[in-house]
Design an enzyme around this catalytic site. Structure first.
Site, PDB file in Angstrom:
ATOM      1  CE  LYS A 203      23.389  29.900  33.094  1.00  0.00           C
ATOM      2  NZ  LYS A 203      24.732  30.593  33.364  1.00  0.00           N
TER       3      LYS A 203
ATOM      4  CE  LYS B 178      28.337  35.707  30.394  1.00  0.00           C
ATOM      5  NZ  LYS B 178      27.797  35.423  31.560  1.00  0.00           N
TER       6      LYS B 178
ATOM      7  CG  ASP C 260      23.399  31.046  36.701  1.00  0.00           C
ATOM      8  OD1 ASP C 260      24.336  31.808  36.191  1.00  0.00           O
ATOM      9  OD2 ASP C 260      22.117  31.510  37.088  1.00  0.00           O
TER      10      ASP C 260
ATOM     11  CB  SER D 199      34.795  27.587  34.133  1.00  0.00           C
ATOM     12  OG  SER D 199      33.823  27.666  35.197  1.00  0.00           O
TER      13      SER D 199
HETATM   14  P1  NDP Z   1      23.447  33.016  43.902  1.00  0.00           P
HETATM   15  O1  NDP Z   1      22.252  31.877  43.951  1.00  0.00           O
HETATM   16  O2  NDP Z   1      24.511  32.786  44.720  1.00  0.00           O
HETATM   17  O3  NDP Z   1      22.806  34.337  44.453  1.00  0.00           O
HETATM   18  C1  NDP Z   1      21.709  35.137  43.788  1.00  0.00           C
HETATM   19  C2  NDP Z   1      21.445  36.114  44.649  1.00  0.00           C
HETATM   20  O4  NDP Z   1      20.282  37.208  43.812  1.00  0.00           O
HETATM   21  C3  NDP Z   1      20.773  36.068  45.977  1.00  0.00           C
HETATM   22  O5  NDP Z   1      21.180  36.954  46.710  1.00  0.00           O
HETATM   23  C4  NDP Z   1      19.338  36.117  45.465  1.00  0.00           C
HETATM   24  O6  NDP Z   1      18.460  36.533  46.680  1.00  0.00           O
HETATM   25  C5  NDP Z   1      19.184  37.182  44.480  1.00  0.00           C
HETATM   26  N1  NDP Z   1      18.090  37.027  43.619  1.00  0.00           N
HETATM   27  C6  NDP Z   1      17.851  36.008  42.931  1.00  0.00           C
HETATM   28  N2  NDP Z   1      16.641  36.298  42.242  1.00  0.00           N
HETATM   29  C7  NDP Z   1      16.210  37.404  42.471  1.00  0.00           C
HETATM   30  C8  NDP Z   1      15.151  38.423  42.213  1.00  0.00           C
HETATM   31  N3  NDP Z   1      14.279  37.938  41.542  1.00  0.00           N
HETATM   32  N4  NDP Z   1      15.031  39.677  42.748  1.00  0.00           N
HETATM   33  C9  NDP Z   1      16.259  40.054  43.925  1.00  0.00           C
HETATM   34  N5  NDP Z   1      17.047  39.274  44.057  1.00  0.00           N
HETATM   35  C10 NDP Z   1      17.160  38.038  43.600  1.00  0.00           C
HETATM   36  O7  NDP Z   1      23.754  33.154  42.705  1.00  0.00           O
HETATM   37  P2  NDP Z   1      24.911  33.997  41.615  1.00  0.00           P
HETATM   38  O8  NDP Z   1      25.462  34.817  42.626  1.00  0.00           O
HETATM   39  O9  NDP Z   1      25.708  32.604  41.119  1.00  0.00           O
HETATM   40  O10 NDP Z   1      24.218  34.465  40.624  1.00  0.00           O
HETATM   41  C11 NDP Z   1      23.737  36.064  40.508  1.00  0.00           C
HETATM   42  C12 NDP Z   1      23.760  36.484  39.056  1.00  0.00           C
HETATM   43  O11 NDP Z   1      25.054  36.461  38.366  1.00  0.00           O
HETATM   44  C13 NDP Z   1      22.803  35.583  38.066  1.00  0.00           C
HETATM   45  O12 NDP Z   1      22.208  36.590  37.064  1.00  0.00           O
HETATM   46  C14 NDP Z   1      23.969  34.826  37.383  1.00  0.00           C
HETATM   47  O13 NDP Z   1      23.326  34.220  36.001  1.00  0.00           O
HETATM   48  C15 NDP Z   1      24.881  35.722  37.208  1.00  0.00           C
HETATM   49  N6  NDP Z   1      26.280  34.984  36.981  1.00  0.00           N
HETATM   50  C16 NDP Z   1      26.752  34.140  37.742  1.00  0.00           C
HETATM   51  C17 NDP Z   1      28.007  33.506  37.684  1.00  0.00           C
HETATM   52  C18 NDP Z   1      28.676  32.666  38.538  1.00  0.00           C
HETATM   53  O14 NDP Z   1      29.823  32.219  38.381  1.00  0.00           O
HETATM   54  N7  NDP Z   1      28.021  32.148  39.468  1.00  0.00           N
HETATM   55  C19 NDP Z   1      28.707  33.693  36.401  1.00  0.00           C
HETATM   56  C20 NDP Z   1      28.261  34.984  35.606  1.00  0.00           C
HETATM   57  C21 NDP Z   1      27.198  35.125  35.935  1.00  0.00           C
HETATM   58  P3  NDP Z   1      17.595  35.487  47.368  1.00  0.00           P
HETATM   59  O15 NDP Z   1      18.346  34.532  48.284  1.00  0.00           O
HETATM   60  O16 NDP Z   1      16.299  36.149  48.082  1.00  0.00           O
HETATM   61  O17 NDP Z   1      16.925  34.461  46.106  1.00  0.00           O
END
Ligand code: NDP
Length: 447
Positions: free
Chosen positions: A128, A116, A168, A379
């Site tokens: 990571k 990536k 993350d 970033s």
């Molecule tokens: P957050 O913690 O802000 O949000 C995660 C979201 O996903 C929440 O709504 C959470 O629900 C939900 N979630 C987590 N685990 C599960 C599960 N097992 N089943 C269903 N829903 C789930 O994280 P981010 O938004 O930052 O990250 C989301 C994804 O994006 C990840 O895969 C991360 O690796 C990827 N990502 C993030 C980046 C970033 O800049 N933040 C960059 C690139 C990729 P709940 O509150 O119920 O746990």
């Protein structure tokens, strides 16, 4: 030995050397099984064992994280940092705080991050980290004490020229603030460039919060444009309701998409009239509540506990929650309901069989390492601003983000065509990312 046999052997060795790490095995397989044609053109990659070296992290750090909760009880968690590959620049990649975290998750994320980061074209290596600590339901004081304990060990492995973590799942601006505070205290250095995802009040970049979600939507927009279509007027669903999901919804709405559903780990929120994003932001970002409370304020919205988001008919679907959240049967449901485009805001959210369904159905499918690269790219823009003691405007930074996403799309699209499978963004992303890393590894010698 044929390249197919060589790749199979490398995969078997990865499984043997890393037992019980299913997500890591999956991520490795997904990349290396597409690399046969690249090895055919570049026998020097096999000769110098580039794939074997990439699959072995340069360094893995595992440490104890003890802390006190508000009642004085001691808790012990495990901290991880896997510094996978630094051939293109300092290690770069987020920290995840979630109860499901173990070495296999951190390694799959770190491995994906190498390619990536290479795809962004910026000088950053792949890493990571994280912990099996879950900040959900914890007070600010508890989160702060955990972050301080975590950084007390991790600080010795970081540095703006060594390793630069970000957020993350479970790690947002609040956690980054506490982590930076402890880093500063331990090192006596105001080294802004050692962490990204900081608040714009003290060294963070504008647009970093929005970048992953916005970037994913720019990627989907480019995929649709390549097919003569656009986001305007299309019905969309976005999984999750965290950082990536919220800003993916925002950009979809700005570009005329009709977002009717999002989710969390407990269920699905369906609002046919269109998601009220201001309410989602208030609930999630300000009040730290759950999206089921949305239905208390909008009586025509439904919260379906335990429901599947992928059952809802849509034309654009963005998985923005977590790994393997979209399996084969969910993919069939989406395809059967006429979905036209999928872009992954999350890392590896679609299972390998789910990906095959999308590809066979001719759906435009953007894999996470390309589609969600806008977060890490911004970033890197934050690191640039920190290094030059400068702050850029929202408009300028967003413009840079959009150009980077267009560039990633363009390169993936070209490489897929070059290797004989036009429109296959999995192939395109793997080839472009791998070639950049491989060329740098050849240049730097066996290290
Ligand atoms: P957050 O913690 O802000 O949000 C995660 C979201 O996903 C929440 O709504 C959470 O629900 C939900 N979630 C987590 N685990 C599960 C599960 N097992 N089943 C269903 N829903 C789930 O994280 P981010 O938004 O930052 O990250 C989301 C994804 O994006 C990840 O895969 C991360 O690796 C990827 N990502 C993030 C980046 C970033 O800049 N933040 C960059 C690139 C990729 P709940 O509150 O119920 O746990």
């Amino acid at each position: 030995m044929s390249n197919a046999t060589r790749i199979e052997r490398i995969y078997d060795q990865v499984v043997r050397r890393n037992p019980g790490e299913a997500e890591f095995h999956q991520a490795v397989k997904e990349v290396i099984e597409t690399l046969g044609p690249v090895l055919a053109r570049h026998p020097e990659y096999a000769e110098h064992k580039i794939i074997e070296r990439i699959c072995e992290p340069e360094r893995q750090i595992i440490f104890r994280v003890p802390w006190h909760d508000d009642r004085g009880e001691v808790h012990i968690h495990r901290g991880f940092r896997v510094q996978f590959n630094s051939v293109l620049g300092p290690y770069k990649g987020g920290l995840r705080f979630h109860s499901s975290v173990y070495l296999g998750i951190i390694k799959f994320l770190g491995f994906e991050q190498i390619f990536k980061n290479a795809l962004t074209g910026m000088p950053i290596g792949g890493a990571k980290g994280g912990s099996d600590f879950d900040p959900k339901g914890r007070s600010d004081g508890e989160v702060m004490r955990f972050c301080q304990s975590f950084m007390t060990e991790l600080h010795r492995h970081l540095g703006e020229f060594t390793d630069v973590p970000a957020g993350d799942i479970g790690v947002g601006a609040r956690e980054v603030g506490y982590l930076f505070g402890q880093y500063k205290r331990m090192t006596n250095r105001y080294e802004s460039g050692v962490l990204t995802g900081k608040s714009p009040h003290w060294g963070g970049s504008l647009v970093r919060r929005e970048a992953t979600g916005y970037g994913t939507v720019h990627f989907v927009d480019e995929m649709l444009k390549a097919r003569g279509e656009s986001i305007e007027g299309k019905t969309c669903v976005v999984s999750g309701s965290g950082n990536v999901a919220i800003y993916a919804i925002e950009k979809l709405q700005q570009l005329g998409g009709r977002v009717i559903a999002c989710s969390d780990s407990n269920g699905v929120l369906h609002h046919e009239r269109g998601i009220d994003l201001a309410l989602v932001k208030r609930l999630k970002e300000v009040e730290r509540r759950r999206i089921k409370d949305y239905a208390l304020e909008h009586r025509d919205a439904q919260y379906i506990a335990g429901g599947s988001l992928w059952d809802i008919p849509c034309e654009i679907a963005l998985p923005c929650a977590t790994q393997n959240e979209l399996d084969e049967s969910a993919a069939r449901k989406l395809a059967g309901n006429g979905c036209k485009a999928i872009a992954e805001g999350a890392n590896m959210p679609t299972t390998p069989r789910g990906v095959r369904v999308f590809q066979q159905a001719g759906i435009a499918y953007g894999p996470g390492k390309a589609a969600n690269a806008g977060g890490v790219a911004t970033s890197a823009l934050e690191m640039q601003q920190n290094a030059s003691r400068d702050t850029w405007t929202f408009e300028h930074t967003e413009q840079r983000l959009q150009e980077i996403m267009q560039g990633i799309h363009h390169h993936c699209h070209e490489a897929a065509a070059e290797f004989g499978d036009p429109g296959n963004y999995v192939l395109g992303a793997n080839v472009v990312g791998f070639r950049r890393v491989a060329e740098a590894m050849l240049a730097l010698g066996v290290i």
